[in-house]
Design a protein around this motif. Structure first.
Motif, PDB file in Angstrom:
ATOM      1  N   ALA A 152     164.979  36.012  97.756  1.00 28.07           N
ATOM      2  CA  ALA A 152     165.857  36.181  96.592  1.00 28.07           C
ATOM      3  C   ALA A 152     165.760  34.996  95.646  1.00 28.07           C
ATOM      4  CB  ALA A 152     167.296  36.372  97.052  1.00 28.07           C
ATOM      5  N   LEU A 153     165.676  33.788  96.203  1.00 26.24           N
ATOM      6  CA  LEU A 153     165.545  32.599  95.363  1.00 26.24           C
ATOM      7  C   LEU A 153     164.189  32.546  94.671  1.00 26.24           C
ATOM      8  CD1 LEU A 153     167.255  29.876  97.583  1.00 26.24           C
ATOM      9  CD2 LEU A 153     168.181  30.999  95.554  1.00 26.24           C
ATOM     10  N   LEU A 154     163.148  33.013  95.348  1.00 28.04           N
ATOM     11  CA  LEU A 154     161.821  33.066  94.736  1.00 28.04           C
ATOM     12  C   LEU A 154     161.816  34.009  93.530  1.00 28.04           C
ATOM     13  CD1 LEU A 154     159.537  33.111  97.905  1.00 28.04           C
ATOM     14  CD2 LEU A 154     159.461  31.402  96.078  1.00 28.04           C
ATOM     15  N   LYS A 155     162.469  35.171  93.673  1.00 33.43           N
ATOM     16  CA  LYS A 155     162.547  36.123  92.564  1.00 33.43           C
ATOM     17  C   LYS A 155     163.323  35.519  91.397  1.00 33.43           C
ATOM     18  CE  LYS A 155     162.212  40.405  95.263  1.00 33.43           C
ATOM     19  NZ  LYS A 155     162.937  41.634  95.691  1.00 33.43           N
ATOM     20  N   ALA A 156     164.425  34.820  91.734  1.00 34.93           N
ATOM     21  CA  ALA A 156     165.235  34.193  90.684  1.00 34.93           C
ATOM     22  C   ALA A 156     164.438  33.109  89.957  1.00 34.93           C
ATOM     23  CB  ALA A 156     166.501  33.609  91.291  1.00 34.93           C
ATOM     24  N   SER A 157     163.644  32.345  90.706  1.00 38.53           N
ATOM     25  CA  SER A 157     162.858  31.274  90.085  1.00 38.53           C
ATOM     26  C   SER A 157     161.753  31.837  89.192  1.00 38.53           C
ATOM     27  CB  SER A 157     162.268  30.363  91.166  1.00 38.53           C
ATOM     28  OG  SER A 157     161.302  31.047  91.957  1.00 38.53           O
ATOM     29  N   ASP A 158     161.202  32.994  89.578  1.00 37.00           N
ATOM     30  CA  ASP A 158     160.166  33.617  88.752  1.00 37.00           C
ATOM     31  C   ASP A 158     160.707  34.027  87.382  1.00 37.00           C
ATOM     32  OD1 ASP A 158     158.263  33.324  90.716  1.00 37.00           O
ATOM     33  OD2 ASP A 158     158.475  35.369  91.498  1.00 37.00           O
ATOM     34  N   LYS A 159     161.987  34.415  87.350  1.00 36.43           N
ATOM     35  CA  LYS A 159     162.605  34.879  86.108  1.00 36.43           C
ATOM     36  C   LYS A 159     163.237  33.742  85.298  1.00 36.43           C
ATOM     37  CE  LYS A 159     163.861  39.390  88.101  1.00 36.43           C
ATOM     38  NZ  LYS A 159     165.004  40.268  88.471  1.00 36.43           N
ATOM     39  N   CYS A 160     163.427  32.599  85.948  1.00 36.41           N
ATOM     40  CA  CYS A 160     164.166  31.497  85.324  1.00 36.41           C
ATOM     41  C   CYS A 160     163.313  30.789  84.261  1.00 36.41           C
ATOM     42  CB  CYS A 160     164.626  30.512  86.392  1.00 36.41           C
ATOM     43  SG  CYS A 160     165.650  29.177  85.745  1.00 36.41           S
ATOM     44  N   ARG A 161     163.902  30.583  83.092  1.00 41.05           N
ATOM     45  CA  ARG A 161     163.218  29.860  82.014  1.00 41.05           C
ATOM     46  C   ARG A 161     163.926  28.540  81.705  1.00 41.05           C
ATOM     47  NH1 ARG A 161     160.305  32.777  83.743  1.00 41.05           N
ATOM     48  NH2 ARG A 161     159.157  34.526  82.815  1.00 41.05           N
ATOM     49  N   ASP A 162     164.909  28.203  82.484  1.00 40.25           N
ATOM     50  CA  ASP A 162     165.667  26.955  82.325  1.00 40.25           C
ATOM     51  C   ASP A 162     165.047  25.912  83.254  1.00 40.25           C
ATOM     52  OD1 ASP A 162     167.603  24.877  82.651  1.00 40.25           O
ATOM     53  OD2 ASP A 162     169.201  26.246  82.029  1.00 40.25           O
ATOM     54  N   GLU A 163     164.384  24.910  82.703  1.00 46.16           N
ATOM     55  CA  GLU A 163     163.636  23.953  83.525  1.00 46.16           C
ATOM     56  C   GLU A 163     164.525  23.189  84.500  1.00 46.16           C
ATOM     57  OE1 GLU A 163     161.201  21.374  81.266  1.00 46.16           O
ATOM     58  OE2 GLU A 163     159.964  22.985  80.415  1.00 46.16           O
ATOM     59  N   ASP A 164     165.733  22.831  84.094  1.00 47.93           N
ATOM     60  CA  ASP A 164     166.623  22.084  84.987  1.00 47.93           C
ATOM     61  C   ASP A 164     167.076  22.948  86.156  1.00 47.93           C
ATOM     62  OD1 ASP A 164     166.404  19.885  83.357  1.00 47.93           O
ATOM     63  OD2 ASP A 164     168.245  20.307  82.237  1.00 47.93           O
ATOM     64  N   VAL A 165     167.444  24.184  85.880  1.00 47.65           N
ATOM     65  CA  VAL A 165     167.856  25.111  86.935  1.00 47.65           C
ATOM     66  C   VAL A 165     166.670  25.432  87.845  1.00 47.65           C
ATOM     67  CG1 VAL A 165     168.772  27.410  87.445  1.00 47.65           C
ATOM     68  CG2 VAL A 165     169.692  26.110  85.519  1.00 47.65           C
ATOM     69  N   LEU A 166     165.503  25.601  87.243  1.00 50.49           N
ATOM     70  CA  LEU A 166     164.306  25.911  88.023  1.00 50.49           C
ATOM     71  C   LEU A 166     163.977  24.787  89.004  1.00 50.49           C
ATOM     72  CD1 LEU A 166     161.962  27.823  88.552  1.00 50.49           C
ATOM     73  CD2 LEU A 166     160.710  26.698  86.695  1.00 50.49           C
ATOM     74  N   GLU A 167     164.189  23.548  88.597  1.00 52.84           N
ATOM     75  CA  GLU A 167     163.951  22.416  89.490  1.00 52.84           C
ATOM     76  C   GLU A 167     164.853  22.504  90.716  1.00 52.84           C
ATOM     77  OE1 GLU A 167     163.971  17.491  89.447  1.00 52.84           O
ATOM     78  OE2 GLU A 167     164.542  18.629  87.638  1.00 52.84           O
ATOM     79  N   LEU A 168     166.107  22.868  90.496  1.00 53.64           N
ATOM     80  CA  LEU A 168     167.037  23.007  91.625  1.00 53.64           C
ATOM     81  C   LEU A 168     166.665  24.205  92.503  1.00 53.64           C
ATOM     82  CD1 LEU A 168     170.800  22.452  91.790  1.00 53.64           C
ATOM     83  CD2 LEU A 168     169.947  24.693  92.456  1.00 53.64           C
ATOM     84  N   LEU A 169     166.316  25.335  91.888  1.00 49.80           N
ATOM     85  CA  LEU A 169     165.928  26.520  92.664  1.00 49.80           C
ATOM     86  C   LEU A 169     164.714  26.221  93.537  1.00 49.80           C
ATOM     87  CD1 LEU A 169     166.287  29.360  89.995  1.00 49.80           C
ATOM     88  CD2 LEU A 169     167.652  29.088  92.075  1.00 49.80           C
ATOM     89  N   THR A 170     163.741  25.520  92.976  1.00 51.21           N
ATOM     90  CA  THR A 170     162.529  25.172  93.724  1.00 51.21           C
ATOM     91  C   THR A 170     162.875  24.331  94.952  1.00 51.21           C
ATOM     92  OG1 THR A 170     161.220  25.242  91.694  1.00 51.21           O
ATOM     93  CG2 THR A 170     160.268  24.079  93.582  1.00 51.21           C
ATOM     94  N   TYR A 171     163.811  23.410  94.788  1.00 47.86           N
ATOM     95  CA  TYR A 171     164.235  22.573  95.917  1.00 47.86           C
ATOM     96  C   TYR A 171     164.976  23.405  96.962  1.00 47.86           C
ATOM     97  CZ  TYR A 171     166.524  18.868  98.559  1.00 47.86           C
ATOM     98  OH  TYR A 171     166.960  18.050  99.578  1.00 47.86           O
ATOM     99  N   LEU A 172     165.860  24.308  96.510  1.00 48.99           N
ATOM    100  CA  LEU A 172     166.613  25.145  97.453  1.00 48.99           C
ATOM    101  C   LEU A 172     165.694  26.033  98.279  1.00 48.99           C
ATOM    102  CD1 LEU A 172     169.818  26.422  95.596  1.00 48.99           C
ATOM    103  CD2 LEU A 172     169.675  24.847  97.528  1.00 48.99           C
ATOM    104  N   ILE A 173     164.657  26.550  97.651  1.00 51.44           N
ATOM    105  CA  ILE A 173     163.710  27.413  98.367  1.00 51.44           C
ATOM    106  C   ILE A 173     163.120  26.684  99.563  1.00 51.44           C
ATOM    107  CG2 ILE A 173     161.440  28.509  98.180  1.00 51.44           C
ATOM    108  CD1 ILE A 173     162.269  29.192  95.230  1.00 51.44           C
ATOM    109  N   GLU A 174     162.889  25.391  99.423  1.00 53.84           N
ATOM    110  CA  GLU A 174     162.340  24.600 100.529  1.00 53.84           C
ATOM    111  C   GLU A 174     163.373  24.364 101.625  1.00 53.84           C
ATOM    112  OE1 GLU A 174     161.113  21.027  98.673  1.00 53.84           O
ATOM    113  OE2 GLU A 174     159.411  21.926  97.599  1.00 53.84           O
ATOM    114  N   GLN A 175     164.663  24.454 101.282  1.00 57.72           N
ATOM    115  CA  GLN A 175     165.724  24.125 102.238  1.00 57.72           C
ATOM    116  C   GLN A 175     166.180  25.314 103.074  1.00 57.72           C
ATOM    117  OE1 GLN A 175     166.680  20.791 102.541  1.00 57.72           O
ATOM    118  NE2 GLN A 175     164.892  20.712 101.191  1.00 57.72           N
ATOM    119  N   ILE A 176     165.985  26.515 102.570  1.00 57.04           N
ATOM    120  CA  ILE A 176     166.480  27.696 103.292  1.00 57.04           C
ATOM    121  C   ILE A 176     165.428  28.188 104.281  1.00 57.04           C
ATOM    122  CG2 ILE A 176     167.103  30.131 103.023  1.00 57.04           C
ATOM    123  CD1 ILE A 176     168.549  29.404 100.496  1.00 57.04           C
TER     124      ILE A 176
END
Length: 321
Positions: A297-321
């Motif tokens: 779900a986070l991978l799908k959200a990151s693919d759609k995300c165009r906000d660089e700051d939010v994308l940085e956080l999503l990328t980090y969360l993907i590694e944590q789950i």
């Protein structure tokens, strides 16, 4: 009428075997011994959080089943080198003490000296070779446990050791124990020998009893209840609410993130940060709340995300789950 029975499962699907156990608990018998062996799986206790107990991603990659049992206690690893036993009796007359005595008597027939440790474990030569859990219905007492015989203990930590994610939950945590196999005590031991010894100890106590081989994966009553024990989505939905804590320094600032999860969904996000951009917490919250708590779900959200700051956080969360 013979008021006792012995069943040996031919299925190695843990969810099917637990569904079979649930069926046996309902039978009008005074004493039941049920023996079963499972393919590799992690079995979590009734009130446990699989996200914090298991490495779910590695389990999926290596085909290790996730199962939830009805009894309490901690998460355990099963494979074909582990024998599960279940003793079912009347609630008003069966006790864990008499059940433990039966198991110890069976081990003694094999020349193995063992002893109880605390309320739930059996030790031999200082190592835990059996963990046990219990459940009661209105009329029955069910005691089930494991006997490590030739289990591959080297892989246990691969699945029972969670990632570095910090999770806070009302769920029951497992307690690490020093475990060992019966083969360390008796190198030539086999699962069949242990089964025969437990059957003999049961018959010594309750009288001669026929052994019935049964495949609960094909047994209608057990098949109907299979999903209660082996449906991944249902298991995760039943997980008590918990919070995933994240603390990390991003390019935009330091952040403490509290992610509340209930029934597999991210229900609430709280963010504490020294970021200069005061709109960032709301943007992050809007991107996370309502998502499934899953890497996909986070991978799908990151693919759609165009906000660089939010994308940085999503990328980090993907590694944590």
């Amino acid at each position: 009428m013979n008021r006792r029975a012995i069943y040996v499962a031919t299925s190695h699907d843990c969810a099917a075997n637990l569904a079979g156990e649930a069926y046996l608990i309902k039978q009008d018998l005074e004493h039941i011994l049920y023996l079963w062996v499972n393919d590799p799986c992690i079995v979590v206790g009734r009130f446990q959080n699989p996200y914090s107990e298991c490495n779910l991603e590695r389990m999926d990659a290596e085909g290790v089943q996730l199962v939830r049992r009805n009894s309490g206690g901690g998460a355990v690893y099963h494979d074909k080198g582990n024998l599960c036993f279940t003793l079912i009796g009347k609630k008003d007359s069966s006790t864990r003490e008499e059940n433990f005595a039966l198991v110890l008597a069976g081990l003694k027939k094999l020349g193995i000296e063992a002893e109880l440790s605390g309320r739930n474990d059996i030790l031999s030569q200082g190592k835990k070779i059996s963990g046990n859990a219990f459940q009661s219905t209105a009329t029955k007492f069910c005691h089930h446990g494991t006997l490590l015989i030739t289990s591959d203990l080297s892989v246990m930590a691969n699945y029972l050791t969670p990632s570095s994610t910090k999770l806070a939950s009302k769920a029951v945590k497992s307690v690490a124990s020093r475990v060992g196999n019966l083969s360390e005590v008796k190198p030539d031991i086999t699962t069949k020998e242990v089964e025969d010894a437990l059957i003999e100890a049961f018959c010594d106590k309750y009288g001669p009893t026929d052994v019935t081989m049964i495949d609960f994966k094909k047994f209608a009553e057990a098949k109907a209840d299979y999903r209660l024990f082996g449906d991944r989505n249902l298991i995760l939905e039943k997980t008590p609410q918990f919070t995933h804590f994240v603390h990390h320094r991003f390019s935009w600032g330091e952040c403490s993130l509290h992610i509340d999860v209930h029934k597999t969904k991210i229900t609430k996000v709280r963010l504490f940060t020294d970021a200069l951009d005061t709109s960032l917490p709301e943007r992050i919250t809007n991107n996370l709340e309502g998502l499934s708590y899953a890497k996909t779900a986070l991978l799908k959200a990151s693919d759609k995300c165009r906000d660089e700051d939010v994308l940085e956080l999503l990328t980090y969360l993907i590694e944590q789950i």
